[in-house]
Each structure stands twice: as structure tokens, then as C-alpha cells.
Design a protein around this motif. Structure first.
Motif, PDB file in Angstrom:
ATOM      1  N   GLY A 162      16.600  42.237 -89.162  1.00 40.40           N
ATOM      2  CA  GLY A 162      15.215  42.508 -89.537  1.00 40.40           C
ATOM      3  C   GLY A 162      15.006  42.971 -90.965  1.00 40.40           C
ATOM      4  N   LYS A 163      15.951  42.674 -91.852  1.00 39.97           N
ATOM      5  CA  LYS A 163      15.837  43.111 -93.252  1.00 39.97           C
ATOM      6  C   LYS A 163      14.555  42.604 -93.903  1.00 39.97           C
ATOM      7  CE  LYS A 163      19.692  41.142 -94.435  1.00 39.97           C
ATOM      8  NZ  LYS A 163      20.130  40.605 -93.133  1.00 39.97           N
ATOM      9  N   SER A 164      14.277  41.328 -93.749  1.00 37.60           N
ATOM     10  CA  SER A 164      13.096  40.740 -94.390  1.00 37.60           C
ATOM     11  C   SER A 164      11.809  41.306 -93.815  1.00 37.60           C
ATOM     12  CB  SER A 164      13.104  39.213 -94.222  1.00 37.60           C
ATOM     13  OG  SER A 164      14.236  38.663 -94.849  1.00 37.60           O
ATOM     14  N   GLU A 205      20.697  48.223 -88.133  1.00 41.36           N
ATOM     15  CA  GLU A 205      21.728  47.761 -87.212  1.00 41.36           C
ATOM     16  C   GLU A 205      21.101  47.338 -85.892  1.00 41.36           C
ATOM     17  OE1 GLU A 205      25.735  49.610 -87.635  1.00 41.36           O
ATOM     18  OE2 GLU A 205      24.507  51.399 -87.975  1.00 41.36           O
ATOM     19  N   ALA A 206      21.812  46.484 -85.168  1.00 44.48           N
ATOM     20  CA  ALA A 206      21.452  46.076 -83.808  1.00 44.48           C
ATOM     21  C   ALA A 206      22.713  45.496 -83.187  1.00 44.48           C
ATOM     22  CB  ALA A 206      20.336  45.044 -83.812  1.00 44.48           C
ATOM     23  N   ASP A 207      22.805  45.554 -81.861  1.00 43.97           N
ATOM     24  CA  ASP A 207      24.013  45.016 -81.237  1.00 43.97           C
ATOM     25  C   ASP A 207      23.984  43.491 -81.229  1.00 43.97           C
ATOM     26  OD1 ASP A 207      22.741  44.086 -78.835  1.00 43.97           O
ATOM     27  OD2 ASP A 207      22.982  46.049 -77.911  1.00 43.97           O
ATOM     28  N   ASP A 208      25.146  42.899 -80.992  1.00 42.40           N
ATOM     29  CA  ASP A 208      25.295  41.449 -81.078  1.00 42.40           C
ATOM     30  C   ASP A 208      24.360  40.690 -80.147  1.00 42.40           C
ATOM     31  OD1 ASP A 208      27.197  41.661 -83.054  1.00 42.40           O
ATOM     32  OD2 ASP A 208      28.909  41.267 -81.741  1.00 42.40           O
ATOM     33  N   ASP A 209      24.121  41.185 -78.933  1.00 33.45           N
ATOM     34  CA  ASP A 209      23.224  40.496 -77.998  1.00 33.45           C
ATOM     35  C   ASP A 209      21.800  40.429 -78.550  1.00 33.45           C
ATOM     36  OD1 ASP A 209      25.263  40.006 -76.186  1.00 33.45           O
ATOM     37  OD2 ASP A 209      24.858  41.829 -75.013  1.00 33.45           O
ATOM     38  N   VAL A 210      21.349  41.510 -79.142  1.00 32.09           N
ATOM     39  CA  VAL A 210      20.013  41.529 -79.746  1.00 32.09           C
ATOM     40  C   VAL A 210      19.943  40.527 -80.889  1.00 32.09           C
ATOM     41  CG1 VAL A 210      18.388  42.934 -81.099  1.00 32.09           C
ATOM     42  CG2 VAL A 210      19.487  43.901 -79.069  1.00 32.09           C
ATOM     43  N   LEU A 211      20.976  40.525 -81.730  1.00 29.70           N
ATOM     44  CA  LEU A 211      20.981  39.610 -82.876  1.00 29.70           C
ATOM     45  C   LEU A 211      21.019  38.153 -82.426  1.00 29.70           C
ATOM     46  CD1 LEU A 211      23.363  41.495 -85.318  1.00 29.70           C
ATOM     47  CD2 LEU A 211      20.865  41.516 -85.255  1.00 29.70           C
ATOM     48  N   ARG A 212      21.827  37.842 -81.415  1.00 26.35           N
ATOM     49  CA  ARG A 212      21.869  36.467 -80.897  1.00 26.35           C
ATOM     50  C   ARG A 212      20.495  36.043 -80.368  1.00 26.35           C
ATOM     51  NH1 ARG A 212      27.244  37.567 -79.830  1.00 26.35           N
ATOM     52  NH2 ARG A 212      26.833  38.736 -77.930  1.00 26.35           N
ATOM     53  N   GLY A 213      19.811  36.946 -79.693  1.00 34.01           N
ATOM     54  CA  GLY A 213      18.477  36.652 -79.186  1.00 34.01           C
ATOM     55  C   GLY A 213      17.476  36.390 -80.302  1.00 34.01           C
ATOM     56  N   ARG A 214      17.600  37.086 -81.400  1.00 31.43           N
ATOM     57  CA  ARG A 214      16.685  36.916 -82.527  1.00 31.43           C
ATOM     58  C   ARG A 214      16.986  35.654 -83.328  1.00 31.43           C
ATOM     59  NH1 ARG A 214      16.647  43.042 -84.965  1.00 31.43           N
ATOM     60  NH2 ARG A 214      15.413  43.974 -83.288  1.00 31.43           N
ATOM     61  N   ILE A 215      18.248  35.383 -83.497  1.00 27.34           N
ATOM     62  CA  ILE A 215      18.636  34.262 -84.352  1.00 27.34           C
ATOM     63  C   ILE A 215      18.439  32.922 -83.654  1.00 27.34           C
ATOM     64  CG2 ILE A 215      20.575  33.185 -85.546  1.00 27.34           C
ATOM     65  CD1 ILE A 215      21.563  36.020 -86.146  1.00 27.34           C
ATOM     66  N   GLY A 216      18.740  32.869 -82.369  1.00 29.20           N
ATOM     67  CA  GLY A 216      18.527  31.659 -81.581  1.00 29.20           C
ATOM     68  C   GLY A 216      19.117  30.420 -82.213  1.00 29.20           C
ATOM     69  N   GLU A 217      18.269  29.518 -82.648  1.00 31.09           N
ATOM     70  CA  GLU A 217      18.688  28.229 -83.183  1.00 31.09           C
ATOM     71  C   GLU A 217      19.470  28.330 -84.494  1.00 31.09           C
ATOM     72  OE1 GLU A 217      18.365  25.216 -81.675  1.00 31.09           O
ATOM     73  OE2 GLU A 217      17.694  26.452 -79.990  1.00 31.09           O
ATOM     74  N   ARG A 218      19.315  29.419 -85.200  1.00 33.87           N
ATOM     75  CA  ARG A 218      20.030  29.550 -86.480  1.00 33.87           C
ATOM     76  C   ARG A 218      21.519  29.767 -86.286  1.00 33.87           C
ATOM     77  NH1 ARG A 218      17.666  33.848 -90.295  1.00 33.87           N
ATOM     78  NH2 ARG A 218      17.505  35.083 -88.407  1.00 33.87           N
ATOM     79  N   GLY A 219      21.946  30.056 -85.069  1.00 31.65           N
ATOM     80  CA  GLY A 219      23.370  30.241 -84.814  1.00 31.65           C
ATOM     81  C   GLY A 219      23.714  31.682 -84.519  1.00 31.65           C
ATOM     82  N   ASP A 253      18.494  51.696 -85.814  1.00 34.12           N
ATOM     83  CA  ASP A 253      18.812  50.644 -84.844  1.00 34.12           C
ATOM     84  C   ASP A 253      17.537  49.857 -84.583  1.00 34.12           C
ATOM     85  OD1 ASP A 253      19.454  49.028 -82.708  1.00 34.12           O
ATOM     86  OD2 ASP A 253      20.180  50.640 -81.433  1.00 34.12           O
ATOM     87  N   THR A 254      17.496  48.617 -85.055  1.00 34.03           N
ATOM     88  CA  THR A 254      16.300  47.795 -84.876  1.00 34.03           C
ATOM     89  C   THR A 254      16.252  47.151 -83.494  1.00 34.03           C
ATOM     90  OG1 THR A 254      17.300  45.782 -85.794  1.00 34.03           O
ATOM     91  CG2 THR A 254      16.208  47.285 -87.344  1.00 34.03           C
ATOM     92  N   GLY A 255      17.352  47.223 -82.750  1.00 34.71           N
ATOM     93  CA  GLY A 255      17.381  46.632 -81.422  1.00 34.71           C
ATOM     94  C   GLY A 255      16.590  47.418 -80.401  1.00 34.71           C
ATOM     95  N   SER A 256      16.401  48.697 -80.636  1.00 35.92           N
ATOM     96  CA  SER A 256      15.707  49.537 -79.661  1.00 35.92           C
ATOM     97  C   SER A 256      14.366  50.055 -80.176  1.00 35.92           C
ATOM     98  CB  SER A 256      16.606  50.703 -79.250  1.00 35.92           C
ATOM     99  OG  SER A 256      16.963  51.467 -80.383  1.00 35.92           O
ATOM    100  N   HIS A 257      13.892  49.515 -81.299  1.00 32.53           N
ATOM    101  CA  HIS A 257      12.621  49.947 -81.871  1.00 32.53           C
ATOM    102  C   HIS A 257      11.823  48.736 -82.338  1.00 32.53           C
ATOM    103  CE1 HIS A 257      15.280  53.469 -82.439  1.00 32.53           C
ATOM    104  NE2 HIS A 257      14.204  54.144 -82.112  1.00 32.53           N
ATOM    105  N   SER A 258      10.500  48.838 -82.273  1.00 32.34           N
ATOM    106  CA  SER A 258       9.637  47.785 -82.813  1.00 32.34           C
ATOM    107  C   SER A 258       9.700  47.829 -84.337  1.00 32.34           C
ATOM    108  CB  SER A 258       8.192  47.989 -82.353  1.00 32.34           C
ATOM    109  OG  SER A 258       7.640  49.143 -82.972  1.00 32.34           O
ATOM    110  N   THR A 259       9.230  46.772 -84.977  1.00 36.00           N
ATOM    111  CA  THR A 259       9.187  46.748 -86.443  1.00 36.00           C
ATOM    112  C   THR A 259       8.386  47.927 -86.968  1.00 36.00           C
ATOM    113  OG1 THR A 259       9.388  44.347 -86.515  1.00 36.00           O
ATOM    114  CG2 THR A 259       8.454  45.411 -88.463  1.00 36.00           C
ATOM    115  N   SER A 260       7.257  48.199 -86.351  1.00 34.59           N
ATOM    116  CA  SER A 260       6.415  49.310 -86.780  1.00 34.59           C
ATOM    117  C   SER A 260       7.158  50.643 -86.666  1.00 34.59           C
ATOM    118  CB  SER A 260       5.142  49.342 -85.941  1.00 34.59           C
ATOM    119  OG  SER A 260       4.328  50.405 -86.340  1.00 34.59           O
TER     120      SER A 260
END
Length: 171
Positions: free
Chosen positions: A17-19, A103-117, A144-151
Motif C-alpha cells: 500500500g505504499k502508493s 508491512e502485511a503478511d504474505d496472504d494479504v499481499l497475494r490477495g491484493r496483488i492478484g493478477e500481478r503475481g 501493518d496495513t493488513g489489519s487496518h484500512s487505508t484511512s
């Protein structure tokens, strides 16, 4: 004349979620936003995928942004920031800076990235533990961005920034 207000450098792995956080934080703090994802020579998210030329280009891009006179929010891959920190060359890095590690765990990142790999796992990089330790040591705040909303993430970073501005501990 160069400002003494620090640049806020948002770092983390791909999909963390850096961007998104960087853009929203820049709006809240009324600062320009620079995103390495928009740089034509950007390095992949971890050293195992990046060529030496890509790492140098990313590091040099960070240097150019950090040497500007207007304080900014900068979203950059951890490999680029890690290379700047490892160089310990303050002229290359530019001063001052304030690092936010997302930071976020790998499962969260995989869910966000989806088609990007798959996310660039620190385990895929032989120096990952050292890289992460250097970033944690340099970070003013970790979220930890995996357990919090962007806001919520932006709120936490902005609150830490406010405490920093008031000379109170940021963590």
C-alpha cells in the motif's frame, strides 16, 4: 534554500500500500507526492528480481527527489531505500528524511496483488533479514496495513508525524 522539514519516505513490499498510503498522506499534509511506480526505470520490489542498473536507477531517483527543496512524501520499493541506507552516503540520500515501514503478511499481499503475481517475499532474497532489519532500525514508524484500512493507516502515520513534530516519540 533547502528546507529542514524531512521528506517522508514510505517503504514496504509490493502490494503493501505504499502508493495508496503515500498519496493520501501527501494530500493530508499538503506535500507533493512522488511514486517510484511511476518512474520509468523503477526497480522491482526486491533485489532478487532487480538488475544492478535498476537498483542504481532507483537509488539515484530517490537521491534526486530527496535533494529537492520542498518536503515531499515518497513511495519507494524497499530495495531502493535499502541500497541508500547501506551506502551510508548522506549526500546520495539527502537530509533529512523520515521513514515509514508498511508491512502485511504474505496472504494479504497475494490477495491484493492478484493478477500481478506473487509478492516479493523477503525469504526469496538471501539478504532479506539484514535488509528488513536495516529498514526497521531506520523507520520512525511501522504500520501493518493488513489489519487496518487505508484511512486508519494514514491516521496512524499522520499521528506519528504529529508527535515527531512535537518532539515526542514516534513509535
Amino acid at each position: 534554500m533547502r528546507s529542514t522539514a524531512p521528506h517522508i519516505v514510505i517503504v514496504g513490499r509490493s502490494g503493501v500500500g505504499k502508493s495508496t498510503v503515500g498519496f493520501e498522506l501527501s494530500r493530508r499534509l499538503h506535500r507533493p507526492f512522488f511514486d517510484a511506480d511511476n518512474h520509468p526505470d523503477r526497480a522491482p520490489e526486491h533485489a532478487g528480481e532487480a538488475t544492478d542498473d535498476e537498483i542504481v536507477a532507483c537509488r539515484d531517483w530517490i537521491q534526486v527527489i530527496c535533494s529537492t527543496s520542498m518536503p515531499a512524501v515518497i513511495a519507494a520499493p524497499w530495495v531502493g531505500v535499502d541500497q541508500v541506507l547501506r551506502s551510508r552516503d548522506e549526500q546520495r540520500w539527502g537530509e533529512p528524511h523520515w521513514i515509514v515501514l508498511l508491512e502485511a503478511d504474505d496472504d494479504v499481499l497475494r490477495g491484493r496483488i492478484g493478477e500481478r503475481g506473487a509478492p516479493a517475499s523477503p525469504a526469496a532474497d538471501a539478504d532479506a533479514d539484514d535488509r528488513l532489519a536495516a529498514l526497521r532500525a531506520a523507520a520512525a514508524v511501522e504500520v501493518d496495513t493488513g489489519s487496518h484500512s487505508t484511512s486508519e493507516v494514514v491516521d496512524r502515520v499522520a499521528q506519528a508525524w504529529s508527535r515527531r513534530s512535537e518532539n515526542l516519540p514516534a513509535r
